[in-house]
Scaffold this motif. Structure first.
Motif, short mmCIF file in Angstrom:
data_model
loop_
_atom_site.label_atom_id
_atom_site.label_comp_id
_atom_site.label_asym_id
_atom_site.label_seq_id
_atom_site.Cartn_x
_atom_site.Cartn_y
_atom_site.Cartn_z
N ALA A 42 3.87 5.26 -11.08
CA ALA A 42 4.11 4.98 -9.66
C ALA A 42 3.70 6.18 -8.80
O ALA A 42 3.08 6.01 -7.75
N LEU A 43 4.02 7.38 -9.23
CA LEU A 43 3.69 8.58 -8.46
C LEU A 43 2.19 8.80 -8.33
O LEU A 43 1.73 9.38 -7.34
N LEU A 44 1.41 8.34 -9.30
CA LEU A 44 -0.03 8.48 -9.22
C LEU A 44 -0.60 7.75 -8.01
O LEU A 44 -1.66 8.12 -7.49
N ASP A 45 0.11 6.73 -7.53
CA ASP A 45 -0.35 5.99 -6.35
C ASP A 45 -0.02 6.71 -5.05
O ASP A 45 -0.36 6.23 -3.97
N ARG A 46 0.67 7.84 -5.13
CA ARG A 46 1.07 8.64 -3.96
C ARG A 46 1.80 7.78 -2.93
O ARG A 46 1.43 7.75 -1.76
N PRO A 47 2.87 7.09 -3.36
CA PRO A 47 3.57 6.18 -2.45
C PRO A 47 4.55 6.91 -1.53
O PRO A 47 4.92 8.05 -1.77
N GLY A 48 4.99 6.20 -0.52
CA GLY A 48 6.08 6.67 0.32
C GLY A 48 7.42 6.17 -0.17
O GLY A 48 8.46 6.71 0.17
N VAL A 49 7.35 5.11 -0.99
CA VAL A 49 8.55 4.47 -1.53
C VAL A 49 8.31 4.16 -3.00
O VAL A 49 7.24 3.68 -3.36
N ARG A 84 -8.08 7.97 -12.48
CA ARG A 84 -8.83 8.92 -13.28
C ARG A 84 -8.79 10.33 -12.70
O ARG A 84 -9.81 10.89 -12.32
N VAL A 85 -7.61 10.86 -12.60
CA VAL A 85 -7.41 12.23 -12.13
C VAL A 85 -6.51 12.93 -13.13
O VAL A 85 -5.84 12.27 -13.93
N PRO A 86 -6.44 14.24 -13.10
CA PRO A 86 -5.51 14.93 -14.00
C PRO A 86 -4.08 14.41 -13.80
O PRO A 86 -3.62 14.26 -12.68
N TYR A 87 -3.43 14.12 -14.88
CA TYR A 87 -2.10 13.48 -14.81
C TYR A 87 -1.01 14.34 -15.42
O TYR A 87 0.16 14.00 -15.32
N GLN A 88 -1.35 15.44 -16.04
CA GLN A 88 -0.36 16.26 -16.72
C GLN A 88 0.74 16.73 -15.77
O GLN A 88 1.92 16.74 -16.12
N GLN A 89 0.36 17.07 -14.54
CA GLN A 89 1.34 17.56 -13.58
C GLN A 89 2.37 16.48 -13.25
O GLN A 89 3.56 16.77 -13.12
N VAL A 90 1.94 15.24 -13.11
CA VAL A 90 2.89 14.17 -12.80
C VAL A 90 3.81 13.89 -13.99
O VAL A 90 4.99 13.58 -13.81
N GLN A 95 11.99 7.33 -22.02
CA GLN A 95 10.59 7.74 -21.90
C GLN A 95 9.78 6.69 -21.16
O GLN A 95 8.91 7.03 -20.36
N ALA A 96 10.07 5.41 -21.41
CA ALA A 96 9.35 4.33 -20.72
C ALA A 96 9.63 4.37 -19.22
O ALA A 96 8.71 4.20 -18.41
N VAL A 97 10.87 4.62 -18.84
CA VAL A 97 11.21 4.72 -17.41
C VAL A 97 10.48 5.91 -16.80
O VAL A 97 9.91 5.82 -15.71
N ARG A 98 10.48 7.04 -17.49
CA ARG A 98 9.79 8.23 -16.97
C ARG A 98 8.28 7.98 -16.85
O ARG A 98 7.66 8.40 -15.87
N LEU A 99 7.69 7.29 -17.81
CA LEU A 99 6.27 6.95 -17.71
C LEU A 99 6.04 6.00 -16.53
O LEU A 99 5.08 6.17 -15.78
N ARG A 120 0.81 -1.23 0.00
CA ARG A 120 0.00 0.00 0.00
C ARG A 120 0.84 1.27 0.00
O ARG A 120 0.37 2.33 -0.38
N VAL A 121 2.09 1.18 0.46
CA VAL A 121 2.93 2.37 0.57
C VAL A 121 4.11 2.35 -0.40
O VAL A 121 4.81 3.36 -0.53
N ALA A 122 4.33 1.22 -1.07
CA ALA A 122 5.46 1.09 -2.00
C ALA A 122 4.93 0.90 -3.41
O ALA A 122 4.03 0.09 -3.63
N ALA A 123 5.49 1.63 -4.36
CA ALA A 123 5.06 1.53 -5.75
C ALA A 123 6.23 1.13 -6.64
O ALA A 123 7.33 1.67 -6.49
N LEU A 124 5.97 0.21 -7.53
CA LEU A 124 6.97 -0.18 -8.52
C LEU A 124 6.86 0.75 -9.72
O LEU A 124 5.77 0.93 -10.26
#
Length: 184
Positions: free
Chosen positions: A131-138, A95-101, A122-126, A67-71
């Motif tokens: 991963a950031l969309l999940d709002r992880p701690g890790v 389903r939220v705005p994603y442009q900022q991420v 580009q694939a790594v950045r995507l 729940r706190v770690a994202a791959l």
């Protein structure tokens, strides 16, 4: 954020001890077959260790860790669907705005580009954006240096160092700057 003591997966890696706080970059470096990906999966609560202890954000149970770690992009685990566009990948996740991420990770490709048309960077950045969309701690990212020239690797390492979460990233050759190094 992450505390691992003598963490092992029998026959894969052994006795890994690390501590990583939010905003720190931990690098797991080693040759192919050294257990880098398995270490990341274990730290993410997706592979059970055979010995040692692991706590991520105070959680020790795999379900809680997940729940706190994202791959981010982990080859063979979080592969992008080559037919889907960048936008479809992002909307499928949340389903939220994603442009900022996308801007945060420095993704420069268009969101209507098919994942199969992305280069490795580009694939790594995507993968990081997803991963950031999940709002992880890790965030755990695999093979950061694979197939990229040194200058583009450096840009990715700078990005990873600048994230406000604990980051564990694997590579063959460690970057010049990191907070912690685990050699496998």
């Amino acid at each position: 954020m992450i505390v691992a003591k003598e963490l092992s997966v029998e026959g894969v890696f052994s006795n890994v001890t690390l501590s990583a706080a939010s905003g720190e970059l931990t690098v797991a470096a080693g040759a192919a077959g050294s257990g880098r990906t398995s270490l990341l999966l274990t730290l993410a609560g997706r592979m059970r260790p055979s010995s040692g202890t692991l706590a991520v954000a105070g959680h020790a149970k795999p379900r809680q860790i997940r729940r706190v770690a994202a791959l981010a992009l982990v080859d063979g685990v979080t592969d992008l669907d080559r037919q889907l566009t960048v936008r479809e990948h992002l909307r499928e996740r949340r389903r939220v705005p994603y442009q900022q991420v996308l801007e945060r990770v420095g993704f420069t490709g268009g969101d209507r580009t098919a994942a199969g048309e992305l280069d490795r960077e580009q694939a790594v950045r995507l993968g990081l954006a997803l991963a950031l969309l999940d709002r992880p701690g890790v965030i755990l990212a695999d093979n950061v240096d694979r197939g990229l020239p040194a200058d583009r690797q450096d840009q990715l390492w700078e990005l990873l160092r600048g994230l406000d979460v604990a980051v564990v990233a694997s590579c063959v050759q460690p970057p010049a700057r990191f907070d912690h190094l685990v050699e496998l």
